[in-house]
Enzyme design. Structure first.
Site, short mmCIF file in Angstrom:
data_model
loop_
_atom_site.label_atom_id
_atom_site.label_comp_id
_atom_site.label_asym_id
_atom_site.label_seq_id
_atom_site.Cartn_x
_atom_site.Cartn_y
_atom_site.Cartn_z
N LYS A 22 0.85 -1.21 0.00
CA LYS A 22 0.00 0.00 0.00
C LYS A 22 0.88 1.25 0.00
O LYS A 22 0.64 2.17 -0.77
CB LYS A 22 -0.87 0.01 1.25
N ASN A 23 1.89 1.26 0.87
CA ASN A 23 2.67 2.50 1.06
C ASN A 23 3.70 2.75 -0.02
O ASN A 23 4.38 3.77 0.01
CB ASN A 23 3.31 2.50 2.46
N CYS A 115 -5.27 12.14 12.08
CA CYS A 115 -5.79 10.77 11.99
C CYS A 115 -5.70 10.16 13.37
O CYS A 115 -5.32 10.80 14.34
CB CYS A 115 -5.03 9.97 10.95
N ARG A 120 -0.97 14.85 12.46
CA ARG A 120 -0.04 14.41 11.40
C ARG A 120 0.48 15.69 10.72
O ARG A 120 0.03 16.07 9.65
CB ARG A 120 -0.76 13.50 10.41
N PRO A 121 1.39 16.39 11.37
CA PRO A 121 1.88 17.65 10.80
C PRO A 121 2.56 17.41 9.44
O PRO A 121 3.02 16.30 9.16
CB PRO A 121 2.88 18.14 11.83
N ASP A 306 4.50 0.38 11.98
CA ASP A 306 3.25 -0.24 11.52
C ASP A 306 3.12 -1.67 11.99
O ASP A 306 2.03 -2.24 11.92
CB ASP A 306 3.16 -0.19 9.98
N ILE A 328 7.79 6.72 16.84
CA ILE A 328 7.47 7.42 15.59
C ILE A 328 6.21 8.26 15.71
O ILE A 328 6.18 9.42 15.30
CB ILE A 328 7.31 6.39 14.43
N ARG A 398 -8.47 -0.41 4.57
CA ARG A 398 -7.57 0.56 3.94
C ARG A 398 -6.27 -0.12 3.52
O ARG A 398 -5.64 0.31 2.57
CB ARG A 398 -7.26 1.70 4.92
C1 EPZ Z 1 4.11 6.81 6.31
O1 EPZ Z 1 3.35 7.81 6.94
C2 EPZ Z 1 3.21 5.59 6.20
N1 EPZ Z 1 2.05 5.93 5.39
C3 EPZ Z 1 2.75 5.17 7.60
O2 EPZ Z 1 1.96 3.99 7.45
C4 EPZ Z 1 3.99 4.84 8.42
O3 EPZ Z 1 3.58 4.51 9.73
C5 EPZ Z 1 4.93 6.06 8.45
O4 EPZ Z 1 5.25 6.45 7.10
C6 EPZ Z 1 6.22 5.76 9.19
O5 EPZ Z 1 6.86 4.68 8.58
C7 EPZ Z 1 2.18 5.92 4.05
O6 EPZ Z 1 3.25 5.68 3.51
C8 EPZ Z 1 0.94 6.21 3.25
P1 EPZ Z 1 6.19 10.18 8.44
P2 EPZ Z 1 3.89 9.35 6.99
O7 EPZ Z 1 6.08 11.42 7.64
O8 EPZ Z 1 4.55 9.67 5.71
C9 EPZ Z 1 6.14 13.32 12.01
C10 EPZ Z 1 0.12 2.61 7.75
O9 EPZ Z 1 -0.31 2.05 8.76
N2 EPZ Z 1 6.15 14.33 10.93
O10 EPZ Z 1 7.44 9.36 8.34
O11 EPZ Z 1 2.79 10.20 7.46
C11 EPZ Z 1 4.80 12.60 12.04
O12 EPZ Z 1 3.87 13.32 12.82
C12 EPZ Z 1 0.58 4.04 7.83
O13 EPZ Z 1 0.25 2.07 6.62
C13 EPZ Z 1 6.28 15.68 11.28
O14 EPZ Z 1 6.39 16.02 12.45
O15 EPZ Z 1 4.98 9.20 8.14
C14 EPZ Z 1 5.12 11.28 12.67
O16 EPZ Z 1 5.16 11.41 14.08
C15 EPZ Z 1 0.35 4.63 9.20
N3 EPZ Z 1 6.26 16.61 10.29
C16 EPZ Z 1 6.54 10.99 12.17
O17 EPZ Z 1 7.07 12.26 11.72
C17 EPZ Z 1 6.15 16.27 8.97
O18 EPZ Z 1 6.16 17.18 8.11
C18 EPZ Z 1 6.57 10.01 11.02
O19 EPZ Z 1 5.87 10.57 9.96
C19 EPZ Z 1 6.03 14.90 8.64
C20 EPZ Z 1 6.03 13.95 9.63
#
Ligand code: EPZ
Length: 417
Positions: A22-23, A115, A120-121, A306, A328, A398
């Site tokens: 998916k990701n 979410c 989710r900043p 995840d 995370i 999803r």
């Molecule tokens: C991706 O989410 C995945 N989703 C998530 O999978 C996965 O848990 C995550 O990466 C970590 O591996 C998809 O790929 C669609 P991040 P993403 O940006 O991109 C903070 C699932 O279950 N952050 O690496 O949103 C954020 O709040 C989903 O399949 C900021 O602070 O993850 C989080 O605490 C859930 N500012 C951490 O970083 C930003 O601008 C990780 O976020 C971006 C992120």
């Protein structure tokens, strides 16, 4: 909302081919905006993927599915806005921002909703795009993005190896003026897959071992591509947890053991037998699970966040105490309260969860809180005595293709209500 009825205490075992990731599919579908025709093989049939298809269709593309192949065609007239309703359908829709900017030179998207995992900043996404020359104005909950001319390659240091931010930067950098260097970029296999797709349409991307990514902007990209999405490592871990929790023997095929290098040793620590082959993983669950001393979620190649919830479900049945540290996401333990309704003994304190294993779980009415938390509840229900009702399974759909069909084929007694 639909429910699953699961009668537990049936061994989960047999053979299962895993669906595409998916990701990886989601950012690659966004990248399909950058070429005229994309043929994507091993593209999973999930509600999040359908949501991405709706966004592409709104933007002026045609999207059709033939089995596990999705074909995206984007002719000249591509729109550059994603309305609020579509943005909210899928948390990760923000990854379309970089692709629309590259394709159209401007974009208007609404702030992606938060979410279940906490806020989710997208500050890292926006700060990086601004450094590349994007003017971003917030306008009543929308982000109005414009560029004078072309985006400009630059040197970026990410404060956190954000997966989504890394994807947005890649999508913005491929046709930018000059070279973009991303320090402390995310290294997840899904990032490698997006880079693979972009390279297949002519982008110049170099993934260095230290986590740096170098993108050399090119003038144009190729008009069409055929590409195969990588297997889903989290779905793989989830099904392995189901077999481990029920003392079953499972062979997962069409997967990639290397992606689970930080996860497979945890199964072994818990007493499972694990064998791997080029595209397969075999696991035999023990009669009684041992606890896992410490699971710390980390960016790849560390233990994936995840897989935390599915592993927590598994650890509730271990003979001893397991400790989880979720590094995370801010609040990714909502499934703990639901597991406790089934007799699990869990103490959550901030980012730490302590799980004291119990000899058995009992059935209960439980509610999915998010995608991976929902999967954890199914794993627990498969092991629990009695029939459990798992409600709000839209969360699960999803990210897991035809879960009840696959689990039934592996010996589960599961029906949809
Ligand atoms: C991706 O989410 C995945 N989703 C998530 O999978 C996965 O848990 C995550 O990466 C970590 O591996 C998809 O790929 C669609 P991040 P993403 O940006 O991109 C903070 C699932 O279950 N952050 O690496 O949103 C954020 O709040 C989903 O399949 C900021 O602070 O993850 C989080 O605490 C859930 N500012 C951490 O970083 C930003 O601008 C990780 O976020 C971006 C992120």
């Amino acid at each position: 909302m639909a429910n699953f009825l699961i009668e537990g205490e049936n061994r989960i075992g047999g053979e299962l081919p895993i669906h595409g990731a998916k990701n990886a599919a989601l950012p690659i579908l966004a990248a399909a905006l950058l070429t005229r025709r994309s043929v994507l093989h091993n593209c999973p049939d999930l509600s999040d993927v359908r949501a991405a298809a709706h966004i592409l269709e709104h933007l002026g593309c045609t999207v059709q599915r033939e089995g596990d192949t999705v074909i995206v065609e984007s002719d000249d007239g591509v729109y550059c806005d994603i309305p609020d309703g579509l943005m909210r359908e899928m948390r990760s829709s923000v990854v379309f921002l970089g692709a629309i900017l590259t394709r159209c030179g401007r974009a208007r998207v609404s702030f992606p909703g938060g979410c279940e995992l906490g806020p989710r900043p997208i500050d890292i996404h926006l700060a990086s795009l601004e450094r590349m020359g994007v003017n971003i104005k917030e306008d009543h909950g929308d982000l109005d993005c414009t560029i004078d001319g072309k985006m400009v390659g630059t040197e970026l240091n990410l404060p956190f190896p954000s997966v989504g931010a890394t994807e947005n930067i890649l999508l913005a950098a491929v046709l930018a003026e000059g070279t973009t260097v991303i320090h402390n970029a995310a290294r997840e296999p899904e990032i490698q897959d997006l880079a693979g797709f972009l390279t297949a349409i002519g982008a110049k991307i170099h993934l260095k071992n230290d986590g740096t990514i170098v993108v050399e902007g090119v003038e144009t990209l190729l008009p069409e591509v055929e590409y195969r999405v990588i297997p889903d490592r989290i779905a793989t871990a989830t099904y392995l947890c189901a077999a481990a929790a029920t003392g079953g023997e499972l062979l997962v095929t069409k997967t990639e053991p290397e992606y689970l290098a930080a996860v497979l040793p945890m199964f072994e620590e818990m007493g499972c037998q694990v064998k791997t082959g080029p595209d397969l993983i075999y696991l035999k669950g023990p009669r009684r699970l041992r606890p896992v001393r410490m699971v710390r979620t980390m960016p790849y190649p560390g233990f994936p966040t995840d897989a935390q919830a599915p592993f927590m479900a598994l650890s509730t049945l271990a003979q001893g105490t397991s400790v989880f540290v979720e590094n995370i996401f801010e609040s990714r333990y909502k499934h703990a309260a639901e597991l406790m309704r089934m007799g699990a003994r869990i103490k959550v304190e901030g980012r730490v969860a302590v799980v004291e294993g119990v000899p058995a779980l009992h059935s209960a009415q439980v509610r999915c809180t998010d995608l991976r938390g929902g999967a954890a509840l199914c794993i627990a229900a498969l092991a629990a005595a009695g029939v459990s009702r798992v409600s709000d399974i839209a969360h699960i759909e999803r990210g897991y293709e035809r879960l009840e069909e696959h689990l039934s084929s592996l010996g589960a007694k599961i029906t949809r209500e």
